[in-house]
Motif scaffolding. Sequence first.
Motif, PDB file in Angstrom:
ATOM      1  N   PHE A  44       0.828  -1.194   0.000  1.00 25.06           N
ATOM      2  CA  PHE A  44       0.000   0.000   0.000  1.00 25.06           C
ATOM      3  C   PHE A  44       0.865   1.246   0.000  1.00 25.06           C
ATOM      4  N   THR A  45       0.230   2.335  -0.367  1.00 25.69           N
ATOM      5  CA  THR A  45       0.856   3.646  -0.334  1.00 25.69           C
ATOM      6  C   THR A  45      -0.213   4.683  -0.036  1.00 25.69           C
ATOM      7  N   TYR A  46       0.235   5.849   0.388  1.00 32.01           N
ATOM      8  CA  TYR A  46      -0.675   6.967   0.664  1.00 32.01           C
ATOM      9  C   TYR A  46      -0.190   8.197  -0.084  1.00 32.01           C
ATOM     10  N   SER A  47      -1.139   9.066  -0.388  1.00 32.95           N
ATOM     11  CA  SER A  47      -0.767  10.348  -0.982  1.00 32.95           C
ATOM     12  C   SER A  47      -0.037  11.187   0.064  1.00 32.95           C
ATOM     13  N   VAL A  48       0.936  11.944  -0.402  1.00 33.98           N
ATOM     14  CA  VAL A  48       1.696  12.828   0.480  1.00 33.98           C
ATOM     15  C   VAL A  48       0.824  14.009   0.892  1.00 33.98           C
ATOM     16  N   GLU A  49       0.108  14.546  -0.064  1.00 33.83           N
ATOM     17  CA  GLU A  49      -0.719  15.720   0.203  1.00 33.83           C
ATOM     18  C   GLU A  49      -1.994  15.311   0.936  1.00 33.83           C
ATOM     19  N   GLY A  50      -2.439  16.169   1.830  1.00 34.06           N
ATOM     20  CA  GLY A  50      -3.638  15.914   2.627  1.00 34.06           C
ATOM     21  C   GLY A  50      -4.428  17.198   2.747  1.00 34.06           C
ATOM     22  N   PRO A  51      -5.282  17.358   3.727  1.00 28.16           N
ATOM     23  CA  PRO A  51      -5.350  16.539   4.935  1.00 28.16           C
ATOM     24  C   PRO A  51      -6.064  15.207   4.740  1.00 28.16           C
ATOM     25  N   VAL A  52      -6.865  15.038   3.701  1.00 27.98           N
ATOM     26  CA  VAL A  52      -7.443  13.736   3.414  1.00 27.98           C
ATOM     27  C   VAL A  52      -6.448  13.007   2.520  1.00 27.98           C
ATOM     28  N   HIS A  53      -5.970  11.841   2.967  1.00 26.54           N
ATOM     29  CA  HIS A  53      -4.970  11.092   2.212  1.00 26.54           C
ATOM     30  C   HIS A  53      -5.635   9.961   1.442  1.00 26.54           C
ATOM     31  N   ILE A  54      -5.179   9.747   0.224  1.00 23.50           N
ATOM     32  CA  ILE A  54      -5.671   8.659  -0.613  1.00 23.50           C
ATOM     33  C   ILE A  54      -4.768   7.457  -0.392  1.00 23.50           C
ATOM     34  N   GLU A  55      -5.368   6.315  -0.059  1.00 29.16           N
ATOM     35  CA  GLU A  55      -4.612   5.072   0.104  1.00 29.16           C
ATOM     36  C   GLU A  55      -4.868   4.199  -1.115  1.00 29.16           C
ATOM     37  N   LEU A  56      -3.788   3.724  -1.720  1.00 26.16           N
ATOM     38  CA  LEU A  56      -3.886   2.747  -2.796  1.00 26.16           C
ATOM     39  C   LEU A  56      -3.318   1.444  -2.265  1.00 26.16           C
ATOM     40  N   MET A  57      -3.986   0.324  -2.547  1.00 25.71           N
ATOM     41  CA  MET A  57      -3.509  -0.939  -2.016  1.00 25.71           C
ATOM     42  C   MET A  57      -3.726  -2.079  -2.989  1.00 25.71           C
ATOM     43  N   GLU A  58      -2.820  -3.045  -2.901  1.00 24.75           N
ATOM     44  CA  GLU A  58      -2.932  -4.338  -3.573  1.00 24.75           C
ATOM     45  C   GLU A  58      -2.934  -5.364  -2.453  1.00 24.75           C
ATOM     46  N   VAL A  59      -3.993  -6.139  -2.336  1.00 32.04           N
ATOM     47  CA  VAL A  59      -4.087  -7.091  -1.229  1.00 32.04           C
ATOM     48  C   VAL A  59      -4.501  -8.461  -1.733  1.00 32.04           C
ATOM     49  N   SER A  60      -4.214  -9.460  -0.916  1.00 33.65           N
ATOM     50  CA  SER A  60      -4.695 -10.798  -1.202  1.00 33.65           C
ATOM     51  C   SER A  60      -5.256 -11.377   0.087  1.00 33.65           C
TER      52      SER A  60
END
Length: 141
Positions: A44-60
């Motif tokens: 996973f990763t998060y956006s640097v800019e906020g205050p609301v951060h976007i999380e992108l994830m690859e999960v199994s």
Amino acid sequence: EAAMDQYGKAFGVTFRPPVSRTYEQVDQQAEDGRIYNGPFQGRFTYSVEGPVHIELMEVSGEGVWAADGKSFHHLGVWSSDPHAQARDLESAGFRWEARLHASDGSVPIVFVRNGDLRIELLNESRQPNFRAWVEGRRDGP
């Protein structure tokens, strides 16, 4: 990395390099009330800019981690006590869906769900490390 580029361009944000996490013990509750262990492995990763951060994830995995054909997975909220907040949300029609156990035995993350709305309750004690990671002051949250 393609999603980081796509969402970065769409929202004018940048993302931290992805990190990998594994939780071997994840108590999950199926819709029929059955409780089982459904481990989590993902990046996973998060956006640097906020205050609301976007999380992108690859999960199994299964349960909360199973692909359901939807692109929006959850809303994350800091909580002083994820367990107590999950119990409070039950009176509003939510049910707990997953509890992630950290290697030290603590349960810092609880997922609750009501219909299509899933909320990740994160223990606010993790917030300083998260902020340091997003700000580039450490390698991972």
